[in-house]
Scaffold this motif. Structure first.
Motif, mmCIF file in Angstrom:
data_model
loop_
_atom_site.group_PDB
_atom_site.id
_atom_site.type_symbol
_atom_site.label_atom_id
_atom_site.label_comp_id
_atom_site.label_asym_id
_atom_site.label_seq_id
_atom_site.Cartn_x
_atom_site.Cartn_y
_atom_site.Cartn_z
ATOM 1 N N GLU A 95 29.112 21.838 27.516
ATOM 2 C CA GLU A 95 28.259 20.963 26.693
ATOM 3 C C GLU A 95 27.645 21.765 25.545
ATOM 4 O O GLU A 95 26.434 21.820 25.360
ATOM 5 C CB GLU A 95 27.166 20.314 27.551
ATOM 6 C CG GLU A 95 27.663 19.589 28.771
ATOM 7 C CD GLU A 95 28.610 18.431 28.448
ATOM 8 O OE1 GLU A 95 28.608 17.973 27.283
ATOM 9 O OE2 GLU A 95 29.349 18.007 29.340
ATOM 10 N N HIS A 114 27.210 21.315 22.558
ATOM 11 C CA HIS A 114 26.364 20.634 21.578
ATOM 12 C C HIS A 114 24.889 20.674 21.958
ATOM 13 O O HIS A 114 24.027 20.335 21.149
ATOM 14 C CB HIS A 114 26.823 19.182 21.423
ATOM 15 C CG HIS A 114 26.755 18.382 22.695
ATOM 16 N ND1 HIS A 114 27.762 18.411 23.630
ATOM 17 C CD2 HIS A 114 25.809 17.555 23.188
ATOM 18 C CE1 HIS A 114 27.433 17.625 24.644
ATOM 19 N NE2 HIS A 114 26.259 17.089 24.393
ATOM 20 N N THR A 161 33.070 20.715 25.125
ATOM 21 C CA THR A 161 32.271 19.543 24.781
ATOM 22 C C THR A 161 33.145 18.308 24.682
ATOM 23 O O THR A 161 34.375 18.403 24.546
ATOM 24 C CB THR A 161 31.527 19.752 23.449
ATOM 25 O OG1 THR A 161 30.637 18.664 23.211
ATOM 26 C CG2 THR A 161 32.495 19.841 22.290
#
Length: 752
Positions: free
Chosen positions: A455, A457, A478
């Motif tokens: 993840e 981001h 992601t």
């Protein structure tokens, strides 16, 4: 005789305007057509690199007002005007009239008066003109030049069966028969200019034309000095090295001053549309090269530093390369409780190939929610562990980190993973496999051979790279990459492996709800609960009112600043979990649970357990449950103050719905004042369910930020260091990146 004289004068004007020599047309003789609407205005300070953003086609002025001739001119312009977003062309026509035969004001008494009349061509045919704006300057201009040849620019349209020229603007003589540039003059400059005269309102369509005439005349009067200064600024501030010169100018790099001077001249006074297009494209390429040069030069220097290292990055086991890693991937996957898909196998091979390339891997693993990204990076981690390396897996929150940790204990039994969080410390600080939050860097150091960021981001660049040693490989994972990462991938600076598809069939209906829809939205939630399904309600904060005190932030790391500033009217009424929990509990007594970063991990785990066991119907939470949480009964997700969240976060929240398949709902509730840009971002979620497409559109809306491997700005339109008023398109950035990489890295490219 008057008619013959007029005919000769019109022919002289058109012929002079259309004559071209070395890309420059000979202007009409003085006095043929007056420089119009500039009386009483002082010169505007010239900016050497202020170049046109738009052009208008005046190359074929309408000299005959016969209906067939006018229809032909209208059809020709419609057919030849290019549909190119990089060069917006006006749809107006240039008309040459011998004289004005009628002039009058019209409108209701006491209201604003428009101007209308008739124009006459050299054969005596009439063309009506009309403007609904009060235009005393235009009226006086026509009255003072009765009987003289006039150049007018306006929209030709049919009205009641006859042709009418709407909103005519007098055209300076030097542009008749040419392509006229339109400069992006600042509104304050326009206001300052028009404040000196009283006959044109600033909001009138004539205002822009009047100031454009002034600036254009200033450029023509000081052409030599303007071009010389512009060339010097390009070479000094943009194309500073020979690689940049060659990338931007190609064969013309041998004589850059002459090439740039001619290019700027064609921007200010193009001979035709083709020349205007070519000059604009080359200018944008020069701007893109200048903007990317420092970043790619830094990448080249870093690449040289890495290649000079005595110790190379750790590679896979020697036998892994056999049969293009196919047998090795099968060997790694033996402990998985499921078979890898074709996409997963391919992504594994790509990662292993990058690890064995002799330089640190920089790769992005893209896969939509539920596509099996965890299994892919787990096998990459296992390959590094079998080669004797250390691996750190960075997870955005403790709940997801615990879930991944449990998976790795069964998938990689020979190297038990250590879990690291705020309070959970590893048994050994040099454990070969560590899974956890950003506490890893403090508790385990940064001596890792492979860093995997799940993840990605949710992390800033500094957070992602804090665990990395000089020779470490980096794999970012992601479903919806941040704009900067997406831009890096498009530019070819970042390697990408992609997973497509989802293992279950599901359909999620997404809708935006405004404040006036609150009652209807609540009724939909109640209907879902009554039907035996569960609901997730997300708030941007855990406590009220200060959002800055929340450690489980409302949006992705790169979107935090945007969330704080995007909706200024709402910043003092940030909605929170604790503020509204009692409201939900009162409506659904005993069936509501709460989760946020301010609670103990055990409390959050209990809330999730109650939802999974069916003991609760509604979970009120922050984005702590954004990723990795699997609640099979969840049929609806409601995001409160959705305008404060980024597209990546919203897509991840939506991914919690209908995990087992079937129909689900995602409600984006945006109370209060909402900016158009925020509504545009929310509409992307309504229109699209594919994470890759969402990331692409998010990039288009917010820009790619500092798209260099050492950049920190993770969103925003790319700064054009030379021509600041021009936006660099993705296509031009791609070409500039490829040219610069070829100049700096040669045929081997950045990734080799």
């Amino acid at each position: 005789m008057a008619t013959n004289a007029a005919r000769k004068r019109v022919a002289s004007i058109a012929g002079a305007a259309l004559a071209a020599e070395h890309g420059r047309a000979r202007p009409p003789a003085p006095g043929d057509l007056p420089e119009v609407l500039i009386e009483g205005l002082p010169p505007i300070r010239l900016r050497p690199l202020l170049l046109p953003l738009a052009f208008e086609d005046l190359t074929t002025p309408v000299t005959s007002f016969a209906p067939r001739a006018i229809q032909h001119a209208v059809d020709t312009l419609a057919a030849t005007a290019p549909n190119d977003p990089r060069l917006h062309l006006g749809g107006r026509h240039c008309v040459l009239a011998v004289k004005v035969t009628k002039l009058e004001s019209f409108g209701l008494p006491g209201a604003s008066q428009g101007v209308r009349g008739l124009l006459c061509d050299r054969r005596g045919l009439a063309l009506a003109f009309e403007t609904n704006e009060p235009a005393p300057a235009l009226e006086r201009y026509f009255a003072a030049r009765a009987g003289r040849t006039l150049g007018l620019l306006g929209s030709l349209r049919k009205q009641a069966g006859r042709w009418v020229l709407f909103n005519p603007e007098p055209v300076a003589s030097r542009w008749v028969g040419r392509v006229r540039p339109i400069y992006p003059i600042h509104s304050k400059t326009i206001e300052a200019q028009l404040a000196r005269v009283e006959d044109i309102a600033p909001e009138s369509y004539l205002a822009q034309g009047r100031v454009q005439n002034v600036y254009s005349a200033n450029v023509a009067a000081r052409e030599r000095s303007t071009l010389t200064q512009g060339v010097a600024m390009i070479l000094q501030d943009g194309l500073k090295c020979k690689q940049s010169l060659r990338a931007a100018l190609g064969a013309d790099a041998a004589k850059p001053k002459a090439a740039l001077e001619e290019l700027l001249r064609r921007m200010h006074a193009p001979a035709d549309l083709q020349q205007a297009f070519e000059a604009s494209e080359r200018i944008d390429l020069i701007g893109a090269v200048a903007s990317l040069s420092e970043g790619i030069e830094a990448a080249y220097k870093e690449d040289r530093r890495i290649r000079r290292l005595k110790r190379k990055p750790r590679a896979c086991e020697a036998h892994a390369r056999e049969n293009d890693y196919r047998d090795y991937v099968d060997e790694l996957a033996l402990t998985l409780p499921f078979a890898l898909t074709g996409d997963q196998r391919r992504a594994n091979r790509e990662c292993l190939h990058s690890i064995d390339a002799g330089r640190p891997m920089r790769r992005l693993l893209l896969g939509d929610v539920g596509s099996g990204k965890t299994a892919v990076y787990a096998m990459v981690a296992r390959a590094m562990l079998r080669a004797g390396g250390r691996v750190a897996i960075l997870i955005p929150n403790s709940n997801l980190a615990l879930q991944v940790h449990r998976h790795l204990l069964s998938w990689i039994p020979e190297s038990p993973a250590e879990f690291v969080s705020g309070k959970a410390q590893p048994e050994s600080s040099d454990a070969p496999l560590v899974v956890g939050t950003t506490s890893i860097s403090a508790q385990c150091g940064a001596v890792f051979d492979l860093v995997i960021v799940d993840e990605q981001h949710r992390f800033s660049r500094n957070q992602r790279e804090a665990q990395m040693a000089a020779r470490a490989h980096l794999l970012e994972v992601t479903a919806t990459p941040i704009p900067r990462t997406q831009a890096l991938a498009q530019l070819g600076v970042l390697q990408v492996s992609t997973l497509h598809g989802c293992p279950v069939e599901k359909r999620i209906i997404t809708r935006v709800w405004l404040e006036e829809d609150k009652s209807q939205l609540f009724a939909e939630v109640a209907r879902t609960v009554k039907g035996g399904r569960q609901v997730l309600v997300i708030y941007p904060a855990k406590h009220h009112p200060a959002a800055s005190e929340d450690d489980d932030a409302p949006v992705d790391a790169e979107e935090q600043a945007e969330a704080d500033s995007a909706e200024r009217p709402d910043q003092d009424i940030l909605y929170s979990v604790c503020q509204f929990y009692d409201t939900w509990e009162k409506a659904f007594p005993g069936r509501v649970r709460m989760a946020h970063g301010g609670q103990l991990p055990e409390q959050n785990q209990q809330a999730l357990h109650d939802m999974a066991a069916g003991e609760a119907d509604i979970l009120i939470s922050t984005t702590i449950v954004e990723v990795g949480v699997d609640l099979p009964g969840l049929a609806r997700a409601v995001v409160v103050q959705a305008q404060r969240f980024g597209a990546s976060t919203l897509h991840q929240i939506r991914g919690r719905v209908a995990r087992a398949g079937g129909l689900g709902y995602c409600d984006l509730y945006a109370p209060g004042a909402v900016r158009p840009k925020s509504l545009e971002r929310l509409q992307v979620l309504v229109d699209c369910s594919d994470g890759f497409e969402i990331a692409r559109r998010d990039l288009a809306i917010r820009g790619g930020g500092d798209a260099t491997i050492f950049g920190h700005r993770q969103k925003g339109k790319r700064a054009n260091v030379l021509f600041r008023h021009r936006t660099i398109s993705d296509t031009v950035q791609q070409e500039a990146s490829e040219r610069l990489q070829l100049e700096w890295f040669g045929q081997r490219g950045f990734d080799d």
